[in-house]
Design an enzyme around this catalytic site. Sequence first.
Site, mmCIF file in Angstrom:
data_model
loop_
_atom_site.group_PDB
_atom_site.id
_atom_site.type_symbol
_atom_site.label_atom_id
_atom_site.label_comp_id
_atom_site.label_asym_id
_atom_site.label_seq_id
_atom_site.Cartn_x
_atom_site.Cartn_y
_atom_site.Cartn_z
ATOM 1 N N SER A 267 0.837 -1.207 0.000
ATOM 2 C CA SER A 267 0.000 0.000 0.000
ATOM 3 C C SER A 267 0.874 1.261 0.000
ATOM 4 O O SER A 267 0.498 2.279 -0.592
ATOM 5 C CB SER A 267 -0.983 -0.001 1.170
ATOM 6 O OG SER A 267 -0.320 0.175 2.391
ATOM 7 N N ASN A 268 2.030 1.207 0.641
ATOM 8 C CA ASN A 268 2.952 2.359 0.552
ATOM 9 C C ASN A 268 3.470 2.519 -0.878
ATOM 10 O O ASN A 268 3.579 3.638 -1.383
ATOM 11 C CB ASN A 268 4.113 2.198 1.536
ATOM 12 C CG ASN A 268 3.741 2.646 2.932
ATOM 13 O OD1 ASN A 268 3.589 3.844 3.172
ATOM 14 N ND2 ASN A 268 3.553 1.703 3.842
ATOM 15 N N MET B 209 10.444 -7.014 4.488
ATOM 16 C CA MET B 209 10.552 -7.636 5.804
ATOM 17 C C MET B 209 11.799 -8.502 5.927
ATOM 18 O O MET B 209 11.713 -9.702 6.205
ATOM 19 C CB MET B 209 9.294 -8.469 6.082
ATOM 20 C CG MET B 209 8.007 -7.657 6.028
ATOM 21 S SD MET B 209 8.013 -6.262 7.163
ATOM 22 C CE MET B 209 7.707 -7.138 8.690
ATOM 23 N N ASN C 90 13.545 3.956 4.690
ATOM 24 C CA ASN C 90 12.604 2.945 5.197
ATOM 25 C C ASN C 90 11.458 3.665 5.890
ATOM 26 O O ASN C 90 11.615 4.797 6.362
ATOM 27 C CB ASN C 90 13.316 2.033 6.203
ATOM 28 C CG ASN C 90 12.410 0.927 6.715
ATOM 29 O OD1 ASN C 90 11.659 0.315 5.948
ATOM 30 N ND2 ASN C 90 12.441 0.663 8.013
ATOM 31 N N HIS D 141 8.730 3.003 9.055
ATOM 32 C CA HIS D 141 8.515 2.117 10.207
ATOM 33 C C HIS D 141 7.230 2.538 10.914
ATOM 34 O O HIS D 141 7.022 3.742 11.156
ATOM 35 C CB HIS D 141 9.710 2.225 11.165
ATOM 36 C CG HIS D 141 9.573 1.319 12.341
ATOM 37 N ND1 HIS D 141 9.759 -0.040 12.248
ATOM 38 C CD2 HIS D 141 9.230 1.570 13.634
ATOM 39 C CE1 HIS D 141 9.549 -0.584 13.437
ATOM 40 N NE2 HIS D 141 9.225 0.363 14.292
ATOM 41 N N SER E 167 7.301 6.628 11.130
ATOM 42 C CA SER E 167 8.547 7.378 10.913
ATOM 43 C C SER E 167 9.180 6.957 9.589
ATOM 44 O O SER E 167 9.241 5.764 9.280
ATOM 45 C CB SER E 167 9.578 7.048 12.010
ATOM 46 O OG SER E 167 9.033 7.171 13.299
ATOM 47 N N ASP F 151 16.152 -0.173 12.312
ATOM 48 C CA ASP F 151 15.181 0.884 12.643
ATOM 49 C C ASP F 151 15.822 2.013 13.460
ATOM 50 O O ASP F 151 15.127 2.746 14.175
ATOM 51 C CB ASP F 151 13.966 0.315 13.415
ATOM 52 C CG ASP F 151 13.202 -0.716 12.601
ATOM 53 O OD1 ASP F 151 13.159 -0.573 11.372
ATOM 54 O OD2 ASP F 151 12.660 -1.657 13.200
HETATM 55 C C1 GRF Z 1 3.876 -0.710 6.833
HETATM 56 O O1 GRF Z 1 3.182 -0.582 8.041
HETATM 57 C C2 GRF Z 1 5.311 -0.287 6.988
HETATM 58 O O2 GRF Z 1 5.478 0.735 7.925
HETATM 59 C C3 GRF Z 1 5.963 -1.534 7.504
HETATM 60 O O3 GRF Z 1 5.328 -2.579 6.800
HETATM 61 C C4 GRF Z 1 4.027 -2.163 6.409
HETATM 62 C C5 GRF Z 1 3.951 -2.331 4.929
HETATM 63 O O4 GRF Z 1 2.678 -2.103 4.433
HETATM 64 N N1 GRF Z 1 7.386 -1.471 7.330
HETATM 65 P P1 GRF Z 1 2.441 -2.040 2.878
HETATM 66 O O5 GRF Z 1 3.029 -3.312 2.280
HETATM 67 O O6 GRF Z 1 3.099 -0.815 2.337
HETATM 68 O O7 GRF Z 1 0.946 -2.011 2.715
#
Ligand code: GRF
Length: 226
Positions: free
Chosen positions: A21-22, A98, A115, A117, A144, A153
């Site tokens: 989603s990011n 991850m 990154n 977090h 963040s 992190d």
């Molecule tokens: C997000 O909460 C990000 O902060 C963390 O993993 C999640 C990833 O979500 N590192 P998405 O795959 O971007 O939906």
Amino acid sequence: MTSTTTPQPISVVVLISGSGSNLQAIIDATLNNELPISISAVISNRHDAKGLQRAQNANIETRIVDHKDFPDRDVFDAELKLCIDSFSPDLVVLAGFMRILTKDFVEHYSGRMLNIHPALLPNFPGLNTHERALESGVEQHGASVHFVTTEVDGGPIVLQANVDVLDNDDADILAARVLEKEHLIYPLAIKWYAEGRLTFKDNQLLLDDSPLPATGINYADDKANN
Ligand code: GRF
């Protein structure tokens, strides 16, 4: 007569492991001409990452480097590095990637890897941040964006956004509210980098030539909107 030059978009490679989603927020901001970047590739360590489909829908090249195909972290990271560098990116964006990264890998991308977090660092590094925030009873939680260093992190913080922790929150509800903020702050931090305003060199984090406070800029501050 004056002439203006449009800055060349920088090349970005995005690393994902899951929903993406990011990544979608970054793609959308790029398509809306809010971000002077070109996403050269999206790389996943998982075949089933939903974000791969998001990239394909946007006609972005995808690659899979599956950590399970490699005997150890060093060999995986070396292969991942080769894959990333084949696209010659100016910036590497970890968006829900991850994996713990090796020192060599992190140092190779020093000052050019961001990154996001899901916590107000330095609180709650690591996993299960929303559960831990609820258990600890904090009133404020959030997200963040930081440069990646060898401390997991622990790299210098660029931008944070807060959310209130509410009485009826569970981890999923809180995570969803934090994620909305993530989708605002990640494109913004990438924009600052792409415009050459944000740098991390010689251990110094600068925005517009000024050092940032230890917890970065807060999204609610005026500076975030300039
Ligand atoms: C997000 O909460 C990000 O902060 C963390 O993993 C999640 C990833 O979500 N590192 P998405 O795959 O971007 O939906």
